[in-house]
Every structure is written in structure tokens, then in C-alpha cells.
Design an enzyme around this catalytic site. Structure first.
Site, PDB file in Angstrom:
ATOM      1  CB  SER A 139      -2.512  -7.807  -5.973  1.00  0.00           C
ATOM      2  OG  SER A 139      -2.962  -7.597  -4.663  1.00  0.00           O
ATOM      3  CE  LYS A 154      -0.041  -4.862  -3.417  1.00  0.00           C
ATOM      4  NZ  LYS A 154      -1.248  -5.302  -4.010  1.00  0.00           N
TER       5      LYS A 154
END
Lengths: 172, 180
Positions: free
Chosen positions: B41, B89
């Protein structure tokens, strides 16, 4: 002389660090005393009650419906809230107040819990800000310690807001 | 004689144990944490080679003790969908910002108070705020400050936002300007 003073200082620092670390572990993984304020959990907990909140079941994921929990507020992480768990992930909960004519229901999403105060008229809880992530729960309130005439374990929910589901049988 | 020595060793071992375990746990909880990054990701910044080689990052936990983060920081957060999992993230927007979302149900959104908008760098291959919405700041776990493995990519992680991402209207515009 100087060396001895240095040695003593280092020893003192070492002991401080060691006991600080032990205290951190105890508060983080075993439990702590919390002074509750605010009207949202009346009559179960009133203003300035002292309760013991244990942090073991949070780490073992053993929080159940009906438990009273201390959680970080979803909109301000410096503030803690004390509410009752009404639904766990996947449960159906009622989002409207007890006096509303139209009942609205919703399902609690994965990894979240539904929290409500016992004083439904004066509590800002999941009915206004929605489900709360499980990881914000800090501990489960298991004992009331002060005032002395009300010492004891926590009572069942007086509001009857928990929707009872069939107990799971062992084979499904 | 041997028994006495054995007892002394046992006592020293138990004593050391009671020092080492709390100190280690406290350091991991409060100061720094080392974690392996799994998944794609955050490509191309983390795990550029894909599944074959996992990066290891240093998570600074002291820096997030007051829940202070900036746009562009890489942070680790307890997943709101699964409390047993942590996700890493990039912070794209802070509370009060207006943002154009990529695949969320609302096209434009104001981030509510006490929340963050986080996204993986690899759009479309990342389970982030575009699928579960803004996350509460209370879920913050650590601030990724260094890549420590593989050694040829050892570096301090700089604060940076992808060129095309960022708030449309930021709530703390004046503060940001002073800072840079």
C-alpha cells in the site's frame, strides 16, 4: 568522595527508571483508578465517584455487551469518556431515543463498538457520533471504590437498551 | 556449595528479569518501536520490491504522545476495522481541512474535529481513509521516522505530500507558512 556521589546519583536514577517502568506497565496492562465526572452514567455512576478500571480484558479482546468502559473520546483524544457497551461488531442497535415514535436501527461495523450512557436524556454518545473504534477503549470498569456506602461491583444496565440475541450454541 | 551458587544465579536471573521486562515494554510503548512493513500500500516509498523484501521502519512513539502530526508524515495507526492490526499510511489532511476524496462515498469532505485523513501512496491498492473514512486521532500508534532495513535504503523519512494530493482548503494555513 566525588565518585561515591556520582555512584549514588546513578543508582537513584536507575531505581527511578525501573520503578517508573513498572508503574507504566501496571497502569497500561493491569488497571488504574479513575475519578468519574459528569452526569452521563447516572444512576450507575454519579459525579466524583472513584472506580477501578482494569485493562486486562481490553488487551485480551474480552469486552462484552453490558460492560462499562472507559474510552478515549473520538473527537478529542485527550478526553476520556465513561459509557456502557450496548453493541459489539455486527450487532443490531437502536439509534433513536427511547421516547421517539419511529425506531431506527443500524448495525455496528467491524472493529467498532456502540457506546451509550445510562442517563439517556443527558449523554452524548454513539447516538450522536456513531460507532467508536474498539482500539479507543482503555479499560473496563469493574469496581466502584468510593463513596464507601456504594462500594461494590457494577450493576446491570437500567435502561434495557441492549438488544438480547439468541445465545450462540457451540456448534455453529 | 554448588547449590548455593545455583541459588544465587537464580536470584540474579529473576531480579534481572523483573528489571528487563518492564523497561523493554515501557521503551516499546513510549519511546520507539521497530516494525516490519507488509503489503504494497505504500509503494513506491516503502516495500518498492513488492512481497519479496519487507522493509523495517522505526516508529517513534514519543513524538505522538500529544497526538501531534503534520500533513505528509508517515504514521502507523491501529486499524479501525481490526483492532489487532496496525496500518502504516501517510497523513493527507488534518482536522478542519477540506479534501477531495478518491473513492469515498462523499466526493468532497470536511475532516471532523479530532480526525485525520490517511492514504497509502499506492492509490487503488491501499485500504485507507478512502474506504473507511476519516480516522480518530486517538488511534495513532507511532510516527515512522527512519527506514532501517534494507541497509542500502537507510534514511530519515522526510515529510512530503504526493504532488496531486493534499487539502483543498486547509484550516491552519497561516501556521503552516510560518513553519516552512
Amino acid at each position: 568522595m566525588f565518585r561515591r556521589a556520582l555512584g549514588k546519583t546513578l543508582g537513584l536514577v536507575g531505581y527511578t527508571v525501573q520503578y517508573g517502568c513498572i508503574a507504566h506497565c501496571a497502569f497500561e496492562y493491569i488497571g488504574e483508578l479513575v475519578v468519574c465526572s459528569g452526569p452521563s452514567m447516572e444512576p450507575t455512576i454519579v459525579d466524583n465517584d472513584v472506580v477501578f478500571s482494569e485493562h486486562v480484558s481490553r488487551h485480551l479482546f474480552k469486552i462484552e455487551k453490558g460492560d462499562i468502559v472507559i474510552a478515549k473520546s473520538i473527537s478529542d483524544p485527550h478526553m476520556n469518556i465513561c459509557k456502557r457497551v450496548i453493541g459489539l461488531q455486527g450487532d443490531k442497535v437502536c439509534t433513536s431515543g427511547p421516547s421517539d415514535i419511529f425506531k431506527t436501527h443500524t448495525y455496528v461495523p467491524l472493529g467498532h463498538v456502540w457506546l451509550e450512557g445510562d442517563n439517556l436524556k443527558n449523554s452524548s454518545d454513539s447516538r450522536s457520533y456513531g460507532p467508536v473504534p474498539y482500539a479507543l477503549i482503555r479499560g473496563r470498569v469493574c469496581m466502584k471504590l468510593w463513596p464507601p456506602h456504594r462500594v461494590g461491583p457494577m450493576k446491570e444496565s437500567p435502561t434495557g437498551r441492549i438488544i438480547k440475541t439468541k445465545p450462540h450454541s457451540d456448534w455453529d | 556449595m554448588a547449590q548455593q551458587a545455583g541459588r544465587r544465579y537464580l536470584r540474579a536471573f529473576v531480579g534481572g528479569f523483573f528489571v528487563a521486562v518492564p523497561v523493554t515494554v515501557t521503551v516499546l510503548d513510549r519511546v520507539a518501536y521497530v516494525a516490519r512493513v507488509e503489503g504494497t500500500s505504500m509503494q513506491p516509498f516503502l516495500n518498492p520490491e513488492g512481497v519479496s523484501a519487507c522493509d523495517v521502519v522505526l516508529l517513534n512513539r514519543w513524538r505522538v504522545r500529544n497526538y501531534e502530526v503534520h500533513r505528509g508524515d508517515i504514521v502507523s495507526i491501529v486499524s479501525p476495522k481490526n483492532p489487532q492490526q496496525k496500518i502504516i499510511k501517510r497523513v493527507v489532511a488534518l482536522e478542519g481541512d477540506f479534501i477531495r476524496t478518491l473513492s469515498y462515498k462523499n466526493r468532497y469532505l470536511r475532516i471532523p474535529d479530532g480526525h485525520l485523513w490517511i492514504e497509502g501512496d499506492h492509490h487503488g491498492h491501499s485500504l485507507d481513509s478512502n474506504s473507511f473514512g476519516p480516522v480518530s486521532v486517538g488511534l495513532l500508534h507511532g510516527h515512522a521516522s527512519h527506514i532501517i532495513w534494507p541497509p542500502n535504503r537507510w534514511q530519515r523519512i522526510q515529510r512530503s505530500l504526493p504532488v496531486d494530493r493534499g487539502p483543498l482548503l486547509s484550516s491552519h494555513a497561516a501556521e503552516e507558512e510560518e513553519e516552512f
